[in-house]
Each structure stands twice: as structure tokens, then as C-alpha cells.
Design a protein around this motif. Structure first.
Motif, PDB file in Angstrom:
ATOM      1  N   LEU A  51       7.466  -4.394  38.564  1.00 17.25           N
ATOM      2  CA  LEU A  51       7.959  -4.049  37.227  1.00 17.25           C
ATOM      3  C   LEU A  51       7.537  -2.624  36.909  1.00 17.25           C
ATOM      4  N   GLN A  52       8.492  -1.753  36.656  1.00 18.78           N
ATOM      5  CA  GLN A  52       8.229  -0.344  36.366  1.00 18.78           C
ATOM      6  C   GLN A  52       8.423  -0.071  34.885  1.00 18.78           C
ATOM      7  N   LEU A  53       7.361   0.369  34.207  1.00 20.17           N
ATOM      8  CA  LEU A  53       7.430   0.768  32.808  1.00 20.17           C
ATOM      9  C   LEU A  53       7.764   2.252  32.727  1.00 20.17           C
ATOM     10  N   LEU A  54       8.726   2.594  31.877  1.00 15.11           N
ATOM     11  CA  LEU A  54       9.149   3.980  31.703  1.00 15.11           C
ATOM     12  C   LEU A  54       9.247   4.334  30.223  1.00 15.11           C
ATOM     13  N   GLY A  55       9.010   5.602  29.922  1.00 13.51           N
ATOM     14  CA  GLY A  55       9.478   6.189  28.678  1.00 13.51           C
ATOM     15  C   GLY A  55      10.694   7.033  29.031  1.00 13.51           C
ATOM     16  N   ILE A  56      11.215   7.731  28.055  1.00  9.60           N
ATOM     17  CA  ILE A  56      12.320   8.659  28.307  1.00  9.60           C
ATOM     18  C   ILE A  56      12.065   9.934  27.517  1.00  9.60           C
ATOM     19  N   GLY A  57      12.219  11.073  28.177  1.00  8.70           N
ATOM     20  CA  GLY A  57      12.002  12.345  27.509  1.00  8.70           C
ATOM     21  C   GLY A  57      13.177  12.730  26.623  1.00  8.70           C
ATOM     22  N   ASN A 102      14.957  15.173  26.828  1.00  9.50           N
ATOM     23  CA  ASN A 102      16.053  15.711  27.646  1.00  9.50           C
ATOM     24  C   ASN A 102      16.535  14.704  28.689  1.00  9.50           C
ATOM     25  N   GLY A 103      16.108  13.441  28.554  1.00 11.17           N
ATOM     26  CA  GLY A 103      16.550  12.407  29.481  1.00 11.17           C
ATOM     27  C   GLY A 103      15.716  12.274  30.733  1.00 11.17           C
ATOM     28  N   HIS A 104      14.564  12.949  30.784  1.00 13.44           N
ATOM     29  CA  HIS A 104      13.761  12.818  31.998  1.00 13.44           C
ATOM     30  C   HIS A 104      13.045  11.468  32.038  1.00 13.44           C
ATOM     31  N   ILE A 105      12.795  10.962  33.248  1.00 15.66           N
ATOM     32  CA  ILE A 105      11.970   9.778  33.474  1.00 15.66           C
ATOM     33  C   ILE A 105      10.900  10.164  34.475  1.00 15.66           C
ATOM     34  N   GLY A 106       9.661   9.724  34.235  1.00 17.75           N
ATOM     35  CA  GLY A 106       8.557  10.346  34.939  1.00 17.75           C
ATOM     36  C   GLY A 106       8.598  11.817  34.554  1.00 17.75           C
TER      37      GLY A 106
END
Length: 245
Positions: A128-134, A136-140
Motif C-alpha cells: 500500500l503506497q501513501l501519496l500526497g499530491i503537489g 503542480n501535480g507532482h507525486i513524490g
């Protein structure tokens, strides 16, 4: 891509923690992919509460963080090693040896990135990978570019990302200009992806992720091709998406 609409940041954090808690209950040896920044902090606080209550157990969990600033030592208060220890690891029963963050203190970018790719691959990739979103649409730290990076790599941070992250530093000049980050290809190998978004500043990026073209100008748009991606966002972050979402 499935979307869960929440009223506010607090509800978003609770719902996200519920998804992660369920994963740990189903598989106590879960491999978690974790994110930093302000967005997941509320989720981490709830996971700490659940661990203290005995509802979830981290003793056999292993974690792999998305990214780290290049040039910061592990004990630097601005490093993501430090952030994760302060916000989660020091407060739950996880083994320090089971926590992994790219080695930003290694000046050899090729070596640091190859080593991290090898570690993630040996772990069988993330459950399970937790992400936010920048904004400008960046992930990581995968910034908008001409293609989707596959493996861990060194990236030059954009001015918009530097400005956004400067709130965590004394001065904007103190924000590192480079970082090591998992590639989009590695993120896409996670068996489930959980994206968190909160606040009006994320509304354009969330709309582009969910409704724009799938293209590297919005790295998060690649997640529309993932077989099991859940977006948990508050009303402000979803304000530019259709009401029925």
C-alpha cells in the motif's frame, strides 16, 4: 480510480488511517510506502492512536519512503528521516531496521538511487503506497517533465515546489534544490495506492489528476492507469471536480 469525498482535513485523515489500519490487520507483514509533508500528518497521528489502543500492530511492518532531500544527513531536522521518526516511527512499535528512506547523505546520486531501487525490489515492492499530491501535480518528487521516470532518481526541484516547501524552513534559500525520489514506475508497482489531498491550493492538481490527460506534465495523472487507486480528498481539494464525485 475511486474517490472518497470528505468534509475537511480531519475526516480525510481519519478515513486514510482507516484504510491503512485495515491493511495492517489483514496482513501484519505489510510493506507500506510512506509520504512526508503536512498532508499525511493527521493520518499518522490517528495511526499512532490506534497503535497505542492496541488496534493495530507495526511490529512486523516494513516501510519505504518515497523521497529524501539530497545533501541532508539523517539527523538533520529538515530531513525526511527525521520527519518520519518524529511524526510516526518513534511513537509506534515498528523496528527501526524495518524503516527505509533514500540516503540523501550519499553524494553519489547513481549509487544512492540504485541502492534504494534494489531495496524496494527485494522487498517485493509496496503493498500500500501513501501519496500526497503537489500543487503542480507532482507525486513524490517526480516533477512535471517530458516523460514518466521509472526508477529512483535525482531530481531538480521546481521553483513552485521549493516555494511550497519553504514553509517548513526558516528561509526559502534553505530549501535543498535536489532530492532523490522513487520513480513513477516504482510507485505504479504498488498493489494499492492511496492519494491524500486537502485544501483549495490542491484543487487544480486534483482535477488534472482525475480528469486531465494522462501525461508527464501532471505526474499524478499516471495513477488513473493503476488498477487499485483511491483518492481521499476534502471538499476544498475537490472543489474543481464534478459535484457527484
Amino acid at each position: 480510480m475511486r474517490t472518497i469525498r470528505c468534509k475537511n482535513y480531519e475526516e480525510m485523515s481519519r478515513r486514510a488511517a482507516d484504510v491503512i489500519a485495515a491493511q495492517l490487520i489483514l496482513d501484519p507483514k505489510t510493506v507500506l510506502g510512506l509520504a512526508t509533508g503536512t498532508t499525511p500528518v493527521g493520518c499518522y497521528q490517528r495511526l499512532i492512536e490506534l497503535n497505542r489502543e492496541g488496534a493495530i500492530d507495526f511490529s512486523e511492518v516494513s516501510t519505504y519512503n518515497l523521497d529524501e532531500y539530497r545533501g541532508l544527513t539523517h539527523d538533520d531536522p529538515q530531513s525526511y528521516h527525521y520527519f518520519m521518526a518524529d511524526q510516526l516511527f518513534n511513537h509506534v512499535n515498528i523496528k527501526a531496521a524495518n524503516t527505509h528512506v533514500p540516503d540523501g547523505s550519499n553524494p553519489d546520486a547513481a549509487s544512492a538511487c540504485a541502492e534504494y531501487d534494489h531495496m524496494v525490489e527485494n522487498a517485493g515492492y509496496v503493498d500500500l503506497q501513501l501519496l500526497g499530491i503537489g500543487n503542480n501535480g507532482h507525486i513524490g518528487f517526480n516533477e512535471p517533465c517530458s516523460d514518466f521516470p521509472v526508477g529512483t532518481h535525482c531530481v531538480d526541484l521546481t521553483e513552485s515546489t521549493i516555494r511550497a516547501n519553504s514553509r517548513l524552513f526558516e528561509r526559502e534559500e534553505d530549501v535543498p534544490r535536489q532530492a532523490y525520489t522513487m520513480g513513477v514506475g516504482t510507485i505504479m508497482k504498488a498493489r494499492r495506492v492511496l492519494v491524500l489531498a486537502s485544501g483549495e491550493a490542491k484543487a487544480d492538481a486534483v482535477r488534472a489528476m482525475c480528469y486531465g490527460p494522462v501525461e508527464p506534465g501532471c505526474p499524478a495523472s499516471a495513477l488513473r492507469l493503476h488498477p487499485d487507486c483511491i483518492v481521499i480528498a476534502d471538499e476544498a481539494a475537490l472543489s474543481k471536480c464534478p459535484e457527484g464525485l
